[in-house]
Design an enzyme around this catalytic site. Structure first.
Site, short mmCIF file in Angstrom:
data_model
loop_
_atom_site.label_atom_id
_atom_site.label_comp_id
_atom_site.label_asym_id
_atom_site.label_seq_id
_atom_site.Cartn_x
_atom_site.Cartn_y
_atom_site.Cartn_z
N PHE A 25 0.85 -1.22 0.12
CA PHE A 25 -0.09 0.05 0.10
C PHE A 25 0.97 1.21 -0.02
O PHE A 25 1.90 1.28 0.70
CB PHE A 25 -0.82 -0.04 1.26
CG PHE A 25 -2.08 0.74 1.33
CD1 PHE A 25 -3.26 -0.10 1.10
CD2 PHE A 25 -2.17 2.23 1.25
CE1 PHE A 25 -4.52 0.83 0.86
CE2 PHE A 25 -3.36 2.83 1.28
CZ PHE A 25 -4.55 2.15 0.93
N GLU A 61 -1.15 -5.76 8.07
CA GLU A 61 -0.61 -7.10 7.91
C GLU A 61 0.83 -7.16 8.37
O GLU A 61 1.54 -8.10 8.41
CB GLU A 61 -0.82 -7.66 6.44
CG GLU A 61 -2.20 -7.95 6.05
CD GLU A 61 -3.19 -6.72 5.73
OE1 GLU A 61 -2.32 -5.71 5.22
OE2 GLU A 61 -4.22 -6.69 6.16
N VAL A 84 1.43 5.04 6.11
CA VAL A 84 0.08 5.34 6.04
C VAL A 84 -0.31 6.94 6.00
O VAL A 84 0.52 7.66 6.91
CB VAL A 84 -0.37 4.94 7.57
CG1 VAL A 84 -1.95 4.99 7.72
CG2 VAL A 84 0.06 3.47 7.99
N ILE A 85 -1.18 7.48 5.31
CA ILE A 85 -1.44 8.69 4.98
C ILE A 85 -2.87 9.23 5.33
O ILE A 85 -3.58 8.69 5.00
CB ILE A 85 -1.12 8.97 3.67
CG1 ILE A 85 0.20 8.75 3.23
CG2 ILE A 85 -1.40 10.42 3.26
CD1 ILE A 85 0.63 8.81 1.70
N THR A 89 -7.11 8.14 3.85
CA THR A 89 -7.84 6.89 4.69
C THR A 89 -8.76 7.74 5.73
O THR A 89 -8.43 8.35 6.56
CB THR A 89 -6.98 5.96 5.24
OG1 THR A 89 -7.74 5.06 6.03
CG2 THR A 89 -6.03 6.31 5.94
N HIS A 91 -9.87 5.64 8.09
CA HIS A 91 -9.31 4.78 9.36
C HIS A 91 -8.14 4.82 9.61
O HIS A 91 -7.44 4.03 10.02
CB HIS A 91 -10.02 3.29 9.36
CG HIS A 91 -9.63 2.49 7.98
ND1 HIS A 91 -9.86 2.97 6.82
CD2 HIS A 91 -8.72 1.53 8.00
CE1 HIS A 91 -9.21 1.83 5.90
NE2 HIS A 91 -8.68 1.31 6.90
N PHE A 116 10.43 0.02 13.93
CA PHE A 116 9.26 0.60 13.20
C PHE A 116 9.91 1.54 12.50
O PHE A 116 10.05 2.71 12.60
CB PHE A 116 8.73 1.36 14.47
CG PHE A 116 7.18 1.73 14.04
CD1 PHE A 116 6.10 0.72 13.41
CD2 PHE A 116 6.82 2.95 14.06
CE1 PHE A 116 4.96 1.24 13.15
CE2 PHE A 116 5.72 3.48 13.60
CZ PHE A 116 4.51 2.47 13.33
N ARG A 130 10.10 12.08 3.59
CA ARG A 130 10.99 11.21 4.70
C ARG A 130 11.19 9.83 3.66
O ARG A 130 11.84 8.93 4.50
CB ARG A 130 10.18 10.62 5.80
CG ARG A 130 9.70 12.00 6.73
CD ARG A 130 8.49 11.86 7.36
NE ARG A 130 8.31 12.95 8.41
CZ ARG A 130 7.93 14.09 8.24
NH1 ARG A 130 7.50 14.40 6.83
NH2 ARG A 130 7.85 15.13 8.95
N1 INI Z 1 -2.49 0.41 4.43
C1 INI Z 1 -1.59 1.22 4.62
O1 INI Z 1 -0.41 0.62 4.42
N2 INI Z 1 -1.56 2.63 4.24
C2 INI Z 1 -2.74 3.33 4.27
O2 INI Z 1 -2.56 4.40 4.33
C3 INI Z 1 -3.95 2.33 4.30
N3 INI Z 1 -5.14 3.21 4.06
O3 INI Z 1 -4.99 4.34 3.61
O4 INI Z 1 -6.05 2.53 4.45
C4 INI Z 1 -3.79 1.00 4.50
N4 INI Z 1 -4.97 0.48 4.40
C5 INI Z 1 -4.89 -1.16 4.13
C6 INI Z 1 -4.69 -1.77 5.26
O5 INI Z 1 -3.33 -1.91 5.76
C7 INI Z 1 -4.87 -3.25 5.21
O6 INI Z 1 -4.17 -3.84 4.08
C8 INI Z 1 -6.43 -3.55 4.96
O7 INI Z 1 -7.07 -2.89 5.99
C9 INI Z 1 -6.56 -5.40 4.91
O8 INI Z 1 -6.51 -5.78 6.12
#
Ligand code: INI
Length: 160
Positions: A25, A61, A84-85, A89, A91, A116, A130
């Site tokens: 992602f 994961e 993660v941005i 998202t 959530h 981390f 970064r």
């Molecule tokens: N996963 C990320 O690594 N970064 C994100 O910004 C993100 N967003 O935006 O939702 C994200 N979502 C997927 C999440 O990590 C899982 O793969 C998914 O929910 C299935 O479990």
């Protein structure tokens, strides 16, 4: 003067076997973190044969795969990389909290460094900054931290 033992964590990766868990992602960012981490491992003497890279779908994961690597006796340290941005998202807080607490727990459960290197940013620009941009490469820094922590841990465990 009192004799004192100082353990600093040497940046010598020779003989270390390192797992790297990188999510797909936001791969535009995470691939740069991965490049930085691999370059740092090589620069500090970790042999290519001693690096195992695992890709996960997303940050959520990461802890499970980090745990599978950290549970192996032949892996000395694990580097986790993701991005993660907030803007992307709804959530954001859940994803950040799951990956951060999961990685911290894996490190303590396995009693080995699980570093981390997951970016949690407000927007894409902050992430690029970064990931090889004006604020350096946090993937490279995470890999360096893994080597230093593994070295310090080995020194503590072999204290006379
Ligand atoms: N996963 C990320 O690594 N970064 C994100 O910004 C993100 N967003 O935006 O939702 C994200 N979502 C997927 C999440 O990590 C899982 O793969 C998914 O929910 C299935 O479990």
């Amino acid at each position: 003067m009192v004799d004192m033992e100082r353990i600093e964590g040497r940046l010598d990766g020779a003989g270390l076997r390192v797992g790297v868990v990188a999510s797909r992602f936001n791969d535009l960012i995470v691939d740069r973190l991965l490049d930085g981490a691999l370059a740092s491992l090589a620069a500090h003497g970790v042999a290519d044969d001693d690096v195992v890279v695992v890709r996960t779908p997303g940050a959520v994961e990461i802890p499970l795969l980090a745990q599978a690597l950290a549970d192996r006796d032949d892996i000395h340290a694990v580097v986790t990389l993701g991005c993660v941005i907030r803007g992307a998202t709804g959530h954001y807080e859940y994803v950040c909290s799951m990956v951060a607490s999961g990685v911290a727990r894996v490190a303590l459960d396995a009693s080995k460094p699980v570093i981390f290197g997951v970016l949690t940013t407000e927007n894409l620009e902050q992430a690029f900054d970064r990931a090889g941009g004006k604020l350096g490469n946090k993937g490279g820094e995470a890999a360096t931290a893994a080597i230093a922590a593994a070295s310090a841990l080995r020194a503590v465990r072999t204290l006379a």
